[in-house]
Design a protein around this motif. Sequence first.
Motif, PDB file in Angstrom:
ATOM      1  N   MET A  21       0.769  -1.238  -0.003  1.00 48.41           N
ATOM      2  CA  MET A  21      -0.111  -0.053  -0.035  1.00 48.41           C
ATOM      3  C   MET A  21       1.081   1.186   0.090  1.00 48.41           C
ATOM      4  N   SER A  22       1.969   1.269   0.798  1.00 54.97           N
ATOM      5  CA  SER A  22       2.922   2.327   1.128  1.00 54.97           C
ATOM      6  C   SER A  22       3.387   2.817  -0.152  1.00 54.97           C
ATOM      7  N   TRP A  23       3.596   1.833  -1.312  1.00 53.30           N
ATOM      8  CA  TRP A  23       4.035   2.179  -2.721  1.00 53.30           C
ATOM      9  C   TRP A  23       2.963   2.628  -3.605  1.00 53.30           C
ATOM     10  N   LEU A  24       1.926   2.087  -3.604  1.00 58.15           N
ATOM     11  CA  LEU A  24       0.833   2.530  -4.483  1.00 58.15           C
ATOM     12  C   LEU A  24      -0.113   3.702  -4.033  1.00 58.15           C
ATOM     13  N   ALA A  25      -0.063   3.905  -2.746  1.00 60.44           N
ATOM     14  CA  ALA A  25      -1.240   4.932  -2.412  1.00 60.44           C
ATOM     15  C   ALA A  25      -0.416   6.401  -2.615  1.00 60.44           C
ATOM     16  N   ARG A  26       0.669   6.319  -2.866  1.00 60.57           N
ATOM     17  CA  ARG A  26       1.353   7.619  -3.009  1.00 60.57           C
ATOM     18  C   ARG A  26       0.668   8.410  -4.343  1.00 60.57           C
ATOM     19  N   PHE A  27       0.152   7.528  -5.229  1.00 55.12           N
ATOM     20  CA  PHE A  27      -0.241   7.919  -6.537  1.00 55.12           C
ATOM     21  C   PHE A  27      -1.842   8.411  -6.481  1.00 55.12           C
ATOM     22  N   ILE A  28      -2.294   9.598  -7.043  1.00 54.27           N
ATOM     23  CA  ILE A  28      -3.601  10.078  -6.684  1.00 54.27           C
ATOM     24  C   ILE A  28      -4.719   9.031  -7.347  1.00 54.27           C
ATOM     25  N   ALA A  29      -4.248   8.685  -8.518  1.00 57.41           N
ATOM     26  CA  ALA A  29      -5.304   7.790  -9.681  1.00 57.41           C
ATOM     27  C   ALA A  29      -5.258   6.350  -8.739  1.00 57.41           C
ATOM     28  N   VAL A  30      -4.530   5.876  -8.176  1.00 58.31           N
ATOM     29  CA  VAL A  30      -4.761   4.560  -7.317  1.00 58.31           C
ATOM     30  C   VAL A  30      -5.522   5.071  -6.058  1.00 58.31           C
ATOM     31  N   ARG A  31      -5.294   6.114  -5.397  1.00 61.77           N
ATOM     32  CA  ARG A  31      -6.015   6.510  -4.137  1.00 61.77           C
ATOM     33  C   ARG A  31      -7.579   6.640  -4.634  1.00 61.77           C
ATOM     34  N   GLU A  32      -7.716   7.422  -5.460  1.00 57.49           N
ATOM     35  CA  GLU A  32      -9.242   7.743  -6.060  1.00 57.49           C
ATOM     36  C   GLU A  32     -10.028   6.307  -6.494  1.00 57.49           C
ATOM     37  N   TRP A  33      -9.064   5.416  -7.348  1.00 57.32           N
ATOM     38  CA  TRP A  33      -9.496   4.358  -7.811  1.00 57.32           C
ATOM     39  C   TRP A  33     -10.111   3.298  -6.617  1.00 57.32           C
ATOM     40  N   VAL A  34      -9.267   3.057  -5.619  1.00 61.97           N
ATOM     41  CA  VAL A  34      -9.548   2.512  -4.277  1.00 61.97           C
ATOM     42  C   VAL A  34     -10.806   2.926  -3.874  1.00 61.97           C
ATOM     43  N   ALA A  35     -10.964   4.349  -3.440  1.00 66.06           N
ATOM     44  CA  ALA A  35     -12.164   4.804  -2.705  1.00 66.06           C
ATOM     45  C   ALA A  35     -13.444   4.745  -3.534  1.00 66.06           C
ATOM     46  N   ASN A  36     -13.226   4.783  -4.965  1.00 64.41           N
ATOM     47  CA  ASN A  36     -14.471   4.839  -5.755  1.00 64.41           C
ATOM     48  C   ASN A  36     -15.005   3.412  -5.923  1.00 64.41           C
ATOM     49  N   ARG A  37     -14.153   2.300  -5.401  1.00 65.42           N
ATOM     50  CA  ARG A  37     -14.566   0.844  -5.489  1.00 65.42           C
ATOM     51  C   ARG A  37     -15.462   0.629  -4.419  1.00 65.42           C
ATOM     52  N   GLY A  38     -15.508   1.512  -3.263  1.00 64.98           N
ATOM     53  CA  GLY A  38     -16.438   1.454  -2.026  1.00 64.98           C
ATOM     54  C   GLY A  38     -17.724   1.676  -2.252  1.00 64.98           C
ATOM     55  N   SER A  39     -18.684   1.327  -1.132  1.00 65.44           N
ATOM     56  CA  SER A  39     -20.112   1.315  -1.447  1.00 65.44           C
ATOM     57  C   SER A  39     -20.748   1.806  -0.162  1.00 65.44           C
ATOM     58  N   TYR A  40     -20.082   2.766   0.470  1.00 68.64           N
ATOM     59  CA  TYR A  40     -20.731   3.196   1.901  1.00 68.64           C
ATOM     60  C   TYR A  40     -22.058   4.079   1.499  1.00 68.64           C
ATOM     61  N   THR A  41     -22.959   3.567   2.162  1.00 73.37           N
ATOM     62  CA  THR A  41     -24.473   4.281   2.312  1.00 73.37           C
ATOM     63  C   THR A  41     -24.489   4.983   3.668  1.00 73.37           C
ATOM     64  N   PRO A  42     -24.708   6.257   3.561  1.00 72.33           N
ATOM     65  CA  PRO A  42     -24.717   7.090   5.211  1.00 72.33           C
ATOM     66  C   PRO A  42     -26.116   6.747   5.435  1.00 72.33           C
ATOM     67  N   PRO A  43     -26.364   6.819   6.719  1.00 71.69           N
ATOM     68  CA  PRO A  43     -27.791   6.567   7.412  1.00 71.69           C
ATOM     69  C   PRO A  43     -28.615   7.668   7.226  1.00 71.69           C
ATOM     70  N   ALA A  44     -29.707   7.402   7.328  1.00 71.83           N
ATOM     71  CA  ALA A  44     -30.884   8.441   7.296  1.00 71.83           C
ATOM     72  C   ALA A  44     -30.626   9.719   8.184  1.00 71.83           C
ATOM     73  N   THR A  45     -30.376   9.514   9.348  1.00 72.89           N
ATOM     74  CA  THR A  45     -29.990  10.381  10.510  1.00 72.89           C
ATOM     75  C   THR A  45     -28.744   9.982  11.099  1.00 72.89           C
ATOM     76  N   VAL A  46     -27.948  11.025  11.757  1.00 70.63           N
ATOM     77  CA  VAL A  46     -26.670  10.806  12.328  1.00 70.63           C
ATOM     78  C   VAL A  46     -26.935  11.094  13.879  1.00 70.63           C
ATOM     79  N   GLY A  47     -26.981   9.869  14.809  1.00 65.38           N
ATOM     80  CA  GLY A  47     -27.143  10.383  16.166  1.00 65.38           C
ATOM     81  C   GLY A  47     -26.364  11.369  16.907  1.00 65.38           C
ATOM     82  N   GLN A  48     -26.863  11.897  18.278  1.00 59.43           N
ATOM     83  CA  GLN A  48     -26.243  13.022  18.741  1.00 59.43           C
ATOM     84  C   GLN A  48     -24.960  12.595  19.497  1.00 59.43           C
ATOM     85  N   GLY A  49     -23.925  13.395  19.276  1.00 59.67           N
ATOM     86  CA  GLY A  49     -22.527  12.604  20.000  1.00 59.67           C
ATOM     87  C   GLY A  49     -22.126  13.941  20.735  1.00 59.67           C
ATOM     88  N   VAL A  50     -20.960  14.051  20.548  1.00 55.24           N
ATOM     89  CA  VAL A  50     -19.983  14.897  21.478  1.00 55.24           C
ATOM     90  C   VAL A  50     -19.540  16.166  20.369  1.00 55.24           C
TER      91      VAL A  50
END
Length: 293
Positions: free
Chosen positions: A17-46
Amino acid sequence: MQAILRLLRGDPRFLVMSWLARFIAVREWVANRGSYTPPATVGQGVIQATAGARFLDSSGQVAKLIKAHGYYVGFSLQSSILQDLRTFAETMPCYANRDPTLPFYVKNKVQFEQELGAPLLVAGYLDSHETCDAYQKLKTDPYLLDVASQYLNHSAVYMRGELAWGFPAPNTLAERVSTARVYHCDINDFKTIKFFFYLTDVGEGEGPHAYIKGSHRHRQFGHQWIGQGCAAIDDDILVELYGRDRVHVVTGPAGLGFAGDPYCLHKGSVPDQQPRLLLQLEYGIYPYRIWYF
Protein backbone atom coordinates in the motif's frame (compact mmCIF):
# COMPACT_ATOMS: atom_id res chain seq x y z
CA MET A 1 16.42 -0.93 3.44
CA GLN A 2 15.86 -1.25 7.21
CA ALA A 3 12.57 0.65 6.88
CA ILE A 4 11.41 -1.69 4.10
CA LEU A 5 12.33 -4.76 6.15
CA ARG A 6 10.46 -3.36 9.17
CA LEU A 7 7.32 -2.86 7.09
CA LEU A 8 7.70 -6.27 5.44
CA ARG A 9 7.91 -7.97 8.82
CA GLY A 10 5.16 -5.83 10.31
CA ASP A 11 2.58 -6.21 7.52
CA PRO A 12 3.43 -6.92 3.85
CA ARG A 13 0.06 -5.43 2.81
CA PHE A 14 1.10 -2.13 4.35
CA LEU A 15 4.36 -2.19 2.40
CA VAL A 16 2.51 -2.69 -0.90
CA MET A 17 0.00 0.00 0.00
CA SER A 18 2.74 2.47 0.96
CA TRP A 19 4.11 2.27 -2.60
CA LEU A 20 0.82 2.38 -4.48
CA ALA A 21 -1.07 4.92 -2.35
CA ARG A 22 1.35 7.71 -3.15
CA PHE A 23 -0.34 8.02 -6.56
CA ILE A 24 -3.57 10.01 -6.76
CA ALA A 25 -5.09 7.80 -9.47
CA VAL A 26 -4.65 4.69 -7.30
CA ARG A 27 -6.03 6.43 -4.22
CA GLU A 28 -9.15 7.56 -6.03
CA TRP A 29 -9.64 4.16 -7.70
CA VAL A 30 -9.62 2.38 -4.33
CA ALA A 31 -12.03 4.91 -2.82
CA ASN A 32 -14.38 4.70 -5.79
CA ARG A 33 -14.62 0.93 -5.36
CA GLY A 34 -16.36 1.49 -2.01
CA SER A 35 -20.11 1.49 -1.46
CA TYR A 36 -20.79 3.27 1.82
CA THR A 37 -24.41 4.30 2.31
CA PRO A 38 -24.87 7.00 4.96
CA PRO A 39 -27.65 6.56 7.54
CA ALA A 40 -30.83 8.57 7.20
CA THR A 41 -30.02 10.38 10.44
CA VAL A 42 -26.81 10.72 12.44
CA GLY A 43 -27.12 10.32 16.20
CA GLN A 44 -26.22 13.03 18.68
CA GLY A 45 -22.64 12.78 19.90
CA VAL A 46 -20.04 15.06 21.41
CA ILE A 47 -19.50 17.36 18.41
CA GLN A 48 -21.18 20.74 18.15
CA ALA A 49 -21.08 23.84 15.96
CA THR A 50 -18.33 26.36 16.59
CA ALA A 51 -19.11 29.43 18.67
CA GLY A 52 -21.12 31.92 16.63
CA ALA A 53 -22.10 29.42 13.93
CA ARG A 54 -25.81 29.06 13.22
CA PHE A 55 -25.66 25.30 12.81
CA LEU A 56 -23.36 22.31 12.46
CA ASP A 57 -22.70 21.42 8.83
CA SER A 58 -24.01 17.98 7.86
CA SER A 59 -21.51 15.15 7.73
CA GLY A 60 -22.14 14.86 3.99
CA GLN A 61 -21.35 18.54 3.45
CA VAL A 62 -18.15 18.25 5.48
CA ALA A 63 -17.04 15.21 3.47
CA LYS A 64 -17.79 17.07 0.23
CA LEU A 65 -15.70 20.07 1.29
CA ILE A 66 -12.76 17.84 2.27
CA LYS A 67 -12.95 16.21 -1.15
CA ALA A 68 -12.80 19.66 -2.75
CA HIS A 69 -10.22 21.38 -0.54
CA GLY A 70 -8.40 18.62 1.35
CA TYR A 71 -9.54 19.88 4.75
CA TYR A 72 -12.47 21.36 6.66
CA VAL A 73 -12.57 23.69 9.68
CA GLY A 74 -15.84 24.26 11.51
CA PHE A 75 -16.87 22.06 14.44
CA SER A 76 -15.95 21.89 18.10
CA LEU A 77 -15.99 19.70 21.19
CA GLN A 78 -18.67 19.87 23.82
CA SER A 79 -17.27 21.76 26.79
CA SER A 80 -17.51 18.75 29.14
CA ILE A 81 -15.46 16.59 26.74
CA LEU A 82 -12.88 19.36 26.33
CA GLN A 83 -12.56 19.69 30.10
CA ASP A 84 -12.23 15.95 30.63
CA LEU A 85 -9.47 15.72 28.02
CA ARG A 86 -7.65 18.67 29.57
CA THR A 87 -7.93 17.10 33.02
CA PHE A 88 -6.52 13.85 31.65
CA ALA A 89 -3.55 15.69 30.10
CA GLU A 90 -2.84 17.58 33.31
CA THR A 91 -3.06 14.60 35.66
CA MET A 92 -1.46 11.80 33.63
CA PRO A 93 2.22 11.46 32.74
CA CYS A 94 3.35 12.40 29.25
CA TYR A 95 6.60 11.34 27.63
CA ALA A 96 9.38 13.64 26.51
CA ASN A 97 10.03 13.38 22.77
CA ARG A 98 7.52 10.49 22.79
CA ASP A 99 10.15 8.36 24.54
CA PRO A 100 8.52 5.77 26.87
CA THR A 101 11.57 5.94 29.16
CA LEU A 102 11.10 9.68 29.83
CA PRO A 103 7.81 10.18 31.68
CA PHE A 104 6.92 13.43 33.47
CA TYR A 105 3.87 15.49 34.46
CA VAL A 106 3.35 18.60 32.39
CA LYS A 107 3.07 20.76 35.53
CA ASN A 108 6.67 19.74 36.29
CA LYS A 109 8.00 20.52 32.80
CA VAL A 110 10.51 23.20 33.86
CA GLN A 111 12.02 20.99 36.55
CA PHE A 112 12.09 18.02 34.17
CA GLU A 113 13.90 20.06 31.49
CA GLN A 114 16.51 21.07 34.05
CA GLU A 115 17.08 17.43 34.98
CA LEU A 116 17.16 16.43 31.31
CA GLY A 117 19.55 19.24 30.47
CA ALA A 118 17.67 20.25 27.33
CA PRO A 119 14.47 22.08 26.36
CA LEU A 120 11.53 19.98 25.18
CA LEU A 121 9.99 20.40 21.75
CA VAL A 122 7.26 17.75 22.03
CA ALA A 123 5.76 15.36 24.57
CA GLY A 124 3.09 12.74 23.92
CA TYR A 125 0.93 10.42 25.96
CA LEU A 126 1.73 7.39 23.79
CA ASP A 127 -1.45 5.27 23.85
CA SER A 128 -2.60 6.12 27.39
CA HIS A 129 -5.32 8.41 26.02
CA GLU A 130 -7.18 5.24 25.02
CA THR A 131 -8.02 4.80 28.74
CA CYS A 132 -9.80 8.18 28.84
CA ASP A 133 -13.61 7.92 28.69
CA ALA A 134 -13.87 11.28 26.91
CA TYR A 135 -11.53 10.04 24.20
CA GLN A 136 -13.57 6.88 23.72
CA LYS A 137 -16.72 8.96 23.27
CA LEU A 138 -14.96 11.05 20.67
CA LYS A 139 -13.46 8.03 18.92
CA THR A 140 -16.93 6.51 18.44
CA ASP A 141 -18.81 9.75 17.80
CA PRO A 142 -21.46 9.06 15.12
CA TYR A 143 -20.94 12.41 13.40
CA LEU A 144 -17.18 11.93 13.01
CA LEU A 145 -17.62 8.33 11.88
CA ASP A 146 -20.12 9.36 9.22
CA VAL A 147 -17.88 12.20 7.99
CA ALA A 148 -15.01 9.72 7.74
CA SER A 149 -17.06 7.02 6.05
CA GLN A 150 -18.58 9.41 3.52
CA TYR A 151 -15.17 10.82 2.67
CA LEU A 152 -13.55 7.40 2.32
CA ASN A 153 -16.62 5.86 0.62
CA HIS A 154 -16.05 2.87 2.93
CA SER A 155 -17.10 2.19 6.51
CA ALA A 156 -14.34 3.96 8.39
CA VAL A 157 -11.80 1.88 10.32
CA TYR A 158 -10.22 3.51 13.37
CA MET A 159 -6.45 3.38 13.04
CA ARG A 160 -4.84 5.37 15.81
CA GLY A 161 -4.90 8.63 17.71
CA GLU A 162 -2.45 10.81 19.58
CA LEU A 163 -2.54 13.39 22.36
CA ALA A 164 0.57 15.54 22.40
CA TRP A 165 2.07 18.82 23.55
CA GLY A 166 4.12 21.14 21.39
CA PHE A 167 6.38 23.50 23.35
CA PRO A 168 8.19 26.71 22.45
CA ALA A 169 11.83 25.70 22.15
CA PRO A 170 14.88 26.28 19.95
CA ASN A 171 14.83 23.83 17.06
CA THR A 172 16.73 22.67 14.01
CA LEU A 173 15.43 21.77 10.56
CA ALA A 174 16.07 18.09 11.34
CA GLU A 175 13.93 18.38 14.48
CA ARG A 176 11.16 20.11 12.56
CA VAL A 177 11.20 17.35 9.96
CA SER A 178 11.13 14.58 12.58
CA THR A 179 8.21 16.21 14.43
CA ALA A 180 6.16 17.01 11.28
CA ARG A 181 6.73 20.77 11.53
CA VAL A 182 7.38 21.08 7.80
CA TYR A 183 4.97 20.59 4.91
CA HIS A 184 4.50 16.87 4.33
CA CYS A 185 1.91 14.22 3.57
CA ASP A 186 1.06 11.04 5.48
CA ILE A 187 0.29 7.73 3.77
CA ASN A 188 -1.16 5.22 6.23
CA ASP A 189 -3.70 3.69 3.84
CA PHE A 190 -4.95 4.14 0.29
CA LYS A 191 -7.01 6.94 1.77
CA THR A 192 -7.39 8.19 5.33
CA ILE A 193 -8.89 11.11 7.18
CA LYS A 194 -7.61 12.77 10.33
CA PHE A 195 -9.60 14.77 12.86
CA PHE A 196 -7.76 17.33 14.97
CA PHE A 197 -8.85 19.20 18.08
CA TYR A 198 -7.09 22.08 19.76
CA LEU A 199 -7.27 21.55 23.52
CA THR A 200 -5.63 24.90 24.18
CA ASP A 201 -6.18 28.25 22.49
CA VAL A 202 -4.08 28.38 19.32
CA GLY A 203 -3.14 31.63 17.65
CA GLU A 204 -0.27 32.43 15.30
CA GLY A 205 2.19 32.04 18.19
CA GLU A 206 0.97 28.68 19.47
CA GLY A 207 1.98 26.42 16.61
CA PRO A 208 -1.10 26.40 14.37
CA HIS A 209 -1.77 23.78 11.72
CA ALA A 210 -1.61 24.79 8.05
CA TYR A 211 -2.84 23.18 4.82
CA ILE A 212 -2.05 23.80 1.17
CA LYS A 213 -5.53 23.74 -0.31
CA GLY A 214 -6.19 21.21 -3.07
CA SER A 215 -2.78 19.52 -2.87
CA HIS A 216 -4.46 16.15 -2.20
CA ARG A 217 -5.86 16.11 -5.74
CA HIS A 218 -3.35 18.18 -7.67
CA ARG A 219 0.24 17.10 -7.13
CA GLN A 220 3.19 17.07 -9.49
CA PHE A 221 3.92 13.51 -10.56
CA GLY A 222 7.44 13.73 -9.21
CA HIS A 223 6.04 14.67 -5.82
CA GLN A 224 3.60 11.77 -6.00
CA TRP A 225 6.51 9.45 -6.79
CA ILE A 226 8.50 10.45 -3.70
CA GLY A 227 5.38 10.34 -1.50
CA GLN A 228 6.24 11.20 2.08
CA GLY A 229 9.64 12.32 0.81
CA CYS A 230 7.98 15.68 0.09
CA ALA A 231 8.95 16.54 3.66
CA ALA A 232 12.53 16.96 2.40
CA ILE A 233 11.47 19.80 0.07
CA ASP A 234 11.80 23.30 1.49
CA ASP A 235 8.47 24.75 2.67
CA ASP A 236 8.90 27.91 0.60
CA ILE A 237 9.43 25.88 -2.57
CA LEU A 238 6.21 23.93 -2.01
CA VAL A 239 4.25 27.08 -1.15
CA GLU A 240 5.46 28.91 -4.23
CA LEU A 241 4.79 25.89 -6.44
CA TYR A 242 1.27 25.13 -5.25
CA GLY A 243 0.23 28.69 -4.47
CA ARG A 244 0.80 31.00 -1.54
CA ASP A 245 -2.86 31.99 -1.78
CA ARG A 246 -3.79 28.35 -1.10
CA VAL A 247 -2.18 28.24 2.34
CA HIS A 248 -4.78 28.07 5.12
CA VAL A 249 -3.50 28.54 8.67
CA VAL A 250 -5.93 27.15 11.27
CA THR A 251 -6.20 29.19 14.46
CA GLY A 252 -8.93 29.16 17.07
CA PRO A 253 -9.98 28.63 20.67
CA ALA A 254 -9.63 25.47 22.73
CA GLY A 255 -12.16 22.93 21.49
CA LEU A 256 -11.92 23.90 17.82
CA GLY A 257 -12.00 20.87 15.54
CA PHE A 258 -10.97 20.38 11.94
CA ALA A 259 -10.50 17.47 9.57
CA GLY A 260 -8.28 16.76 6.62
CA ASP A 261 -6.98 14.19 4.21
CA PRO A 262 -3.39 13.77 5.46
CA TYR A 263 -2.27 13.26 1.85
CA CYS A 264 -2.99 16.98 1.47
CA LEU A 265 0.25 18.85 2.16
CA HIS A 266 0.09 20.14 5.73
CA LYS A 267 2.16 20.91 8.79
CA GLY A 268 2.02 21.99 12.39
CA SER A 269 4.39 24.81 13.31
CA VAL A 270 6.56 25.16 16.41
CA PRO A 271 4.96 27.35 19.11
CA ASP A 272 6.93 30.47 19.93
CA GLN A 273 4.72 31.84 22.71
CA GLN A 274 2.57 29.31 24.57
CA PRO A 275 2.41 25.47 24.50
CA ARG A 276 -0.16 23.78 22.29
CA LEU A 277 -2.08 20.65 23.27
CA LEU A 278 -3.41 18.80 20.23
CA LEU A 279 -5.56 15.69 19.88
CA GLN A 280 -5.75 13.77 16.62
CA LEU A 281 -7.57 10.66 15.41
CA GLU A 282 -7.09 8.85 12.10
CA TYR A 283 -9.52 6.60 10.21
CA GLY A 284 -8.85 4.58 7.09
CA ILE A 285 -10.28 1.94 4.78
CA TYR A 286 -8.33 -1.17 5.76
CA PRO A 287 -6.83 -2.30 9.08
CA TYR A 288 -3.09 -2.94 9.23
CA ARG A 289 -0.78 -4.32 11.90
CA ILE A 290 1.65 -1.45 11.42
CA TRP A 291 1.63 2.23 10.37
CA TYR A 292 3.93 5.20 10.02
CA PHE A 293 2.04 7.33 12.51
